[in-house]
Design a protein around this motif. Structure first.
Motif, PDB file in Angstrom:
ATOM      1  N   VAL A 215      -6.866  -2.700  -1.834  1.00 24.52           N
ATOM      2  CA  VAL A 215      -6.553  -3.063  -0.639  1.00 24.52           C
ATOM      3  C   VAL A 215      -5.247  -4.176  -0.794  1.00 24.52           C
ATOM      4  CG1 VAL A 215      -6.685  -3.725   1.732  1.00 24.52           C
ATOM      5  CG2 VAL A 215      -7.975  -2.257   0.437  1.00 24.52           C
ATOM      6  N   ILE A 216      -3.955  -4.375  -1.122  1.00 25.11           N
ATOM      7  CA  ILE A 216      -3.156  -5.574  -0.800  1.00 25.11           C
ATOM      8  C   ILE A 216      -2.381  -5.654   0.624  1.00 25.11           C
ATOM      9  CG2 ILE A 216      -1.241  -6.348  -2.233  1.00 25.11           C
ATOM     10  CD1 ILE A 216      -1.535  -3.840  -3.828  1.00 25.11           C
ATOM     11  N   ASP A 217      -2.559  -6.906   1.110  1.00 27.97           N
ATOM     12  CA  ASP A 217      -2.682  -7.378   2.346  1.00 27.97           C
ATOM     13  C   ASP A 217      -2.750  -6.681   3.344  1.00 27.97           C
ATOM     14  OD1 ASP A 217      -1.987  -9.997   1.453  1.00 27.97           O
ATOM     15  OD2 ASP A 217      -0.017  -9.283   0.918  1.00 27.97           O
ATOM     16  N   ASN A 218      -3.766  -6.246   3.372  1.00 27.09           N
ATOM     17  CA  ASN A 218      -4.124  -5.371   4.585  1.00 27.09           C
ATOM     18  C   ASN A 218      -3.716  -3.389   4.142  1.00 27.09           C
ATOM     19  OD1 ASN A 218      -5.674  -5.688   5.830  1.00 27.09           O
ATOM     20  ND2 ASN A 218      -4.610  -7.676   7.065  1.00 27.09           N
ATOM     21  N   GLN A 219      -2.748  -2.763   2.765  1.00 26.51           N
ATOM     22  CA  GLN A 219      -2.444  -2.205   2.570  1.00 26.51           C
ATOM     23  C   GLN A 219      -3.460  -0.880   1.546  1.00 26.51           C
ATOM     24  OE1 GLN A 219       1.477  -0.812   3.126  1.00 26.51           O
ATOM     25  NE2 GLN A 219       1.349  -2.192   5.309  1.00 26.51           N
ATOM     26  N   VAL A 220      -3.616  -0.114   2.650  1.00 27.52           N
ATOM     27  CA  VAL A 220      -4.404   0.292   1.405  1.00 27.52           C
ATOM     28  C   VAL A 220      -3.781   1.202   0.083  1.00 27.52           C
ATOM     29  CG1 VAL A 220      -6.598   2.618   1.457  1.00 27.52           C
ATOM     30  CG2 VAL A 220      -6.163   0.497   3.633  1.00 27.52           C
ATOM     31  N   ILE A 221      -4.081   1.438  -1.001  1.00 27.40           N
ATOM     32  CA  ILE A 221      -4.004   2.247  -1.771  1.00 27.40           C
ATOM     33  C   ILE A 221      -4.986   3.247  -2.585  1.00 27.40           C
ATOM     34  CG2 ILE A 221      -2.519   2.604  -3.942  1.00 27.40           C
ATOM     35  CD1 ILE A 221      -1.201  -0.109  -3.514  1.00 27.40           C
ATOM     36  N   VAL A 222      -5.336   4.580  -2.421  1.00 27.02           N
ATOM     37  CA  VAL A 222      -6.096   5.129  -3.080  1.00 27.02           C
ATOM     38  C   VAL A 222      -5.858   5.263  -4.341  1.00 27.02           C
ATOM     39  CG1 VAL A 222      -7.798   6.593  -2.554  1.00 27.02           C
ATOM     40  CG2 VAL A 222      -7.069   5.709  -0.809  1.00 27.02           C
ATOM     41  N   GLY A 223      -6.609   4.922  -5.255  1.00 21.66           N
ATOM     42  CA  GLY A 223      -6.631   5.737  -6.932  1.00 21.66           C
ATOM     43  C   GLY A 223      -5.540   4.457  -7.604  1.00 21.66           C
ATOM     44  N   PHE A 224      -5.490   4.827  -8.762  1.00 26.72           N
ATOM     45  CA  PHE A 224      -4.887   3.442  -9.450  1.00 26.72           C
ATOM     46  C   PHE A 224      -3.198   4.145  -9.376  1.00 26.72           C
ATOM     47  CE2 PHE A 224      -2.896   2.461 -13.974  1.00 26.72           C
ATOM     48  CZ  PHE A 224      -3.034   1.333 -13.775  1.00 26.72           C
ATOM     49  N   ASN A 225      -2.491   4.315  -8.517  1.00 23.82           N
ATOM     50  CA  ASN A 225      -1.180   4.386  -8.476  1.00 23.82           C
ATOM     51  C   ASN A 225       0.066   2.790  -8.561  1.00 23.82           C
ATOM     52  OD1 ASN A 225       1.667   4.731  -7.180  1.00 23.82           O
ATOM     53  ND2 ASN A 225       0.298   6.772  -5.807  1.00 23.82           N
ATOM     54  N   LYS A 226       0.099   3.431  -9.752  1.00 23.70           N
ATOM     55  CA  LYS A 226       1.243   1.996 -10.543  1.00 23.70           C
ATOM     56  C   LYS A 226       2.397   1.732  -9.344  1.00 23.70           C
ATOM     57  CE  LYS A 226       0.557   1.066 -15.115  1.00 23.70           C
ATOM     58  NZ  LYS A 226       1.786   1.639 -16.221  1.00 23.70           N
ATOM     59  N   PRO A 227       2.715   2.371  -8.891  1.00 20.76           N
ATOM     60  CA  PRO A 227       4.443   2.823  -8.166  1.00 20.76           C
ATOM     61  C   PRO A 227       4.016   1.975  -7.004  1.00 20.76           C
ATOM     62  CG  PRO A 227       4.371   4.930  -9.649  1.00 20.76           C
ATOM     63  CD  PRO A 227       3.469   4.101  -9.635  1.00 20.76           C
ATOM     64  N   LYS A 228       3.082   2.956  -6.564  1.00 25.36           N
ATOM     65  CA  LYS A 228       2.554   1.857  -4.964  1.00 25.36           C
ATOM     66  C   LYS A 228       2.151   0.192  -5.587  1.00 25.36           C
ATOM     67  CE  LYS A 228       1.260   5.944  -2.247  1.00 25.36           C
ATOM     68  NZ  LYS A 228       0.504   6.756  -2.185  1.00 25.36           N
ATOM     69  N   ILE A 229       1.458   0.199  -6.364  1.00 24.80           N
ATOM     70  CA  ILE A 229       1.136  -1.827  -6.119  1.00 24.80           C
ATOM     71  C   ILE A 229       2.252  -2.388  -6.501  1.00 24.80           C
ATOM     72  CG2 ILE A 229      -0.345  -2.178  -8.043  1.00 24.80           C
ATOM     73  CD1 ILE A 229      -2.171  -0.449  -8.707  1.00 24.80           C
ATOM     74  N   ASP A 230       2.649  -2.061  -7.185  1.00 23.46           N
ATOM     75  CA  ASP A 230       4.075  -2.609  -8.091  1.00 23.46           C
ATOM     76  C   ASP A 230       5.151  -2.777  -6.760  1.00 23.46           C
ATOM     77  OD1 ASP A 230       4.057  -2.940 -10.205  1.00 23.46           O
ATOM     78  OD2 ASP A 230       4.745  -1.030 -11.489  1.00 23.46           O
ATOM     79  N   ALA A 231       5.826  -1.636  -5.799  1.00 26.47           N
ATOM     80  CA  ALA A 231       6.228  -2.041  -4.635  1.00 26.47           C
ATOM     81  C   ALA A 231       5.229  -2.959  -3.800  1.00 26.47           C
ATOM     82  CB  ALA A 231       6.357  -0.867  -3.425  1.00 26.47           C
ATOM     83  N   LEU A 232       3.928  -3.241  -3.665  1.00 23.18           N
ATOM     84  CA  LEU A 232       3.307  -4.022  -2.593  1.00 23.18           C
ATOM     85  C   LEU A 232       2.900  -5.548  -2.995  1.00 23.18           C
ATOM     86  CD1 LEU A 232       0.769  -2.019  -1.099  1.00 23.18           C
ATOM     87  CD2 LEU A 232       2.785  -3.327  -0.161  1.00 23.18           C
ATOM     88  N   ILE A 233       2.775  -5.663  -4.304  1.00 24.80           N
ATOM     89  CA  ILE A 233       3.038  -6.710  -5.018  1.00 24.80           C
ATOM     90  C   ILE A 233       4.546  -7.672  -4.919  1.00 24.80           C
ATOM     91  CG2 ILE A 233       0.621  -6.689  -6.074  1.00 24.80           C
ATOM     92  CD1 ILE A 233       1.502  -6.306  -9.172  1.00 24.80           C
ATOM     93  N   ASN A 234       5.775  -7.091  -5.511  1.00 23.44           N
ATOM     94  CA  ASN A 234       7.017  -7.279  -5.836  1.00 23.44           C
ATOM     95  C   ASN A 234       7.884  -8.085  -4.593  1.00 23.44           C
ATOM     96  OD1 ASN A 234       6.489  -7.215  -8.427  1.00 23.44           O
ATOM     97  ND2 ASN A 234       7.325  -5.249  -8.822  1.00 23.44           N
ATOM     98  N   LYS A 235       6.980  -7.240  -3.776  1.00 21.89           N
ATOM     99  CA  LYS A 235       8.081  -7.329  -2.057  1.00 21.89           C
ATOM    100  C   LYS A 235       7.879  -8.675  -2.377  1.00 21.89           C
ATOM    101  CE  LYS A 235       4.831  -5.543   1.382  1.00 21.89           C
ATOM    102  NZ  LYS A 235       4.757  -5.211   2.550  1.00 21.89           N
TER     103      LYS A 235
END
Lengths: 76, 303
Positions: A56-76
């Motif tokens: 959970v990154i700032d209330n955005q939920v990612i299920v599984g280890f999804n690198k592109p989704k993590i990158d999209a949220l932490i690079n915002k």
């Protein structure tokens, strides 16, 4: 940025997800849902499922280890 | 469109080993995969991988990740191949996200758990229904669970769960468990395990999450209240997208001893193929062979 990782100790993708966040210097709260019943309930609620990891990154939920989704949220 | 020397599909032992060889050969290549480690990542204890007297599946998967990182290998993940075919001299690969083009390809997509194909299974996937006791077992601590299957992987799951769950049901469609006797003895030492032989799962039910299953034995139905259903009834190859390649009766991709498939330039390695024996170390060896064969093909075809 507020990051929470719901994980278990035996799940390989949890370890990979946490290692990835560490490599990116992103601090996170680690919730071991196998020993934290409240944490498990919270994970079920926010993700609507029981597979780990849930990130959970700032209330955005990612299920599984999804690198592109993590990158999209932490690079915002 | 960019033309790669090689595209590797799959990030398990075969795909990662092929990638390491490709990096050392300085090929212009890409790995497309859903995960790193493949089936090895969810293996329990590994004691037959040379150099490691003991390593867990998750730890071996982390070692694979480190090895990829050390070579700076480009990985597209999670991404799923949906078609592969040859157009002239080139190999075209379509995924759920993009299209790619390469001179050669290695298919190392491995196997996945066989689904039970009963009502409720898909609906409650990851909501009580799971295929990986190693990954998800700890989440079901303190809950009653059901394991479907009677072989070694099913009993391995049941034994892991019996240590943390009040009640474990094992549902086995044959008249007796088919696991090794040492596993059956270990299972029988747990008082909280009930084995249902000659029994099928008819449906899995629940609301937001699975709440139970209806079992069927000799025409009689039994309702079992469980929050977790672990399906451990074997594996099927991830070969649905290779409709243009020759496969065998198990849907495994047919390869020769040099990892050639029925289409020149497309190679395959590991558990997705008809190679004798499915083992981590064999998959690694096959991945290495496939990369060397692809490299030789590139040289022969003078690209």
């Amino acid at each position: 940025m507020n990051i929470k990782v719901f994980s278990t100790q035996t799940c390989p993708y949890c370890h990979m997800a946490k290692d990835y966040l560490k490599a990116k210097n992103m601090p996170f709260v680690d919730v071991d849902v196998s020993s934290d019943a409240q944490g498990l309930e919270e994970m079920r609620k926010v993700s609507g499922q029981m597979g780990v990891p849930v990130i959970v990154i700032d209330n955005q939920v990612i299920v599984g280890f999804n690198k592109p989704k993590i990158d999209a949220l932490i690079n915002k | 469109m960019k033309i790669y020397d090689l595209i590797i599909l799959g990030g398990g032992p075969a795909g990662i080993t092929a990638a390491i060889y490709a990096a050392r050969k300085k090929l212009d290549f890409l790995v497309i995969t859903l995960d790193i480690g493949g089936q090895a990542a969810w293996s329990g204890d590994i004691e037959n991988y040379t150099g490691y007297q003991f390593i867990t599946g998750p730890d071996l998967a982390l070692k694979f990740q480190e090895h990829i990182d050390a070579f700076g290998i480009a990985v597209k993940m999670p991404e799923r191949a949906v078609d592969i075919y040859k157009e002239g001299k080139l190999i075209k690969i379509n995924t759920d996200l993009a299209e790619y083009c390469a001179k050669t390809a290695i298919i190392a997509t491995g196997k996945r758990p066989r689904p039970l194909n009963v009502p409720g299974e898909a609906e409650f996937k990851n909501k009580g229904v799971t295929y990986c006791a190693t990954c998800d077992g700890p989440v079901y601590k303190g809950k009653n669970v059901l394991v479907v299957g009677g072989g070694n992987s099913a009993l391995d799951a049941a034994i892991q769960l019996a240590k943390i769950c009040p009640q474990v049901h094992v549902v086995n469609m044959t008249e007796a468990l088919t696991a090794d006797s040492v596993m059956i003895e270990a299972l029988n030492s747990f008082p909280n395990v009930t084995v249902h032989n000659d029994t099928m799962v008819k449906t899995i039910y629940g609301e937001a999450f699975a709440a139970g299953a209806i079992l069927k034995k000799y025409g009689k139905e039994e309702d079992i209240r469980v929050e977790g259903v672990f399906i451990e009834i074997g594996l099927i190859p991830n070969s649905n997208f290779v409709s243009r390649l020759q496969t065998n009766e198990h849907n495994e991709i047919v390869v020769d001893c040099n990892n050639n498939t029925s289409i020149p330039g497309i190679f395959a390695a590991g558990d997705v193929t008809n190679v004798a024996e499915k083992q981590i170390i064999i998959a690694c060896g096959e991945g290495s062979k496939a990369c060397l064969a692809a490299t030789a093909y590139l040289v022969r075809n003078k690209w």
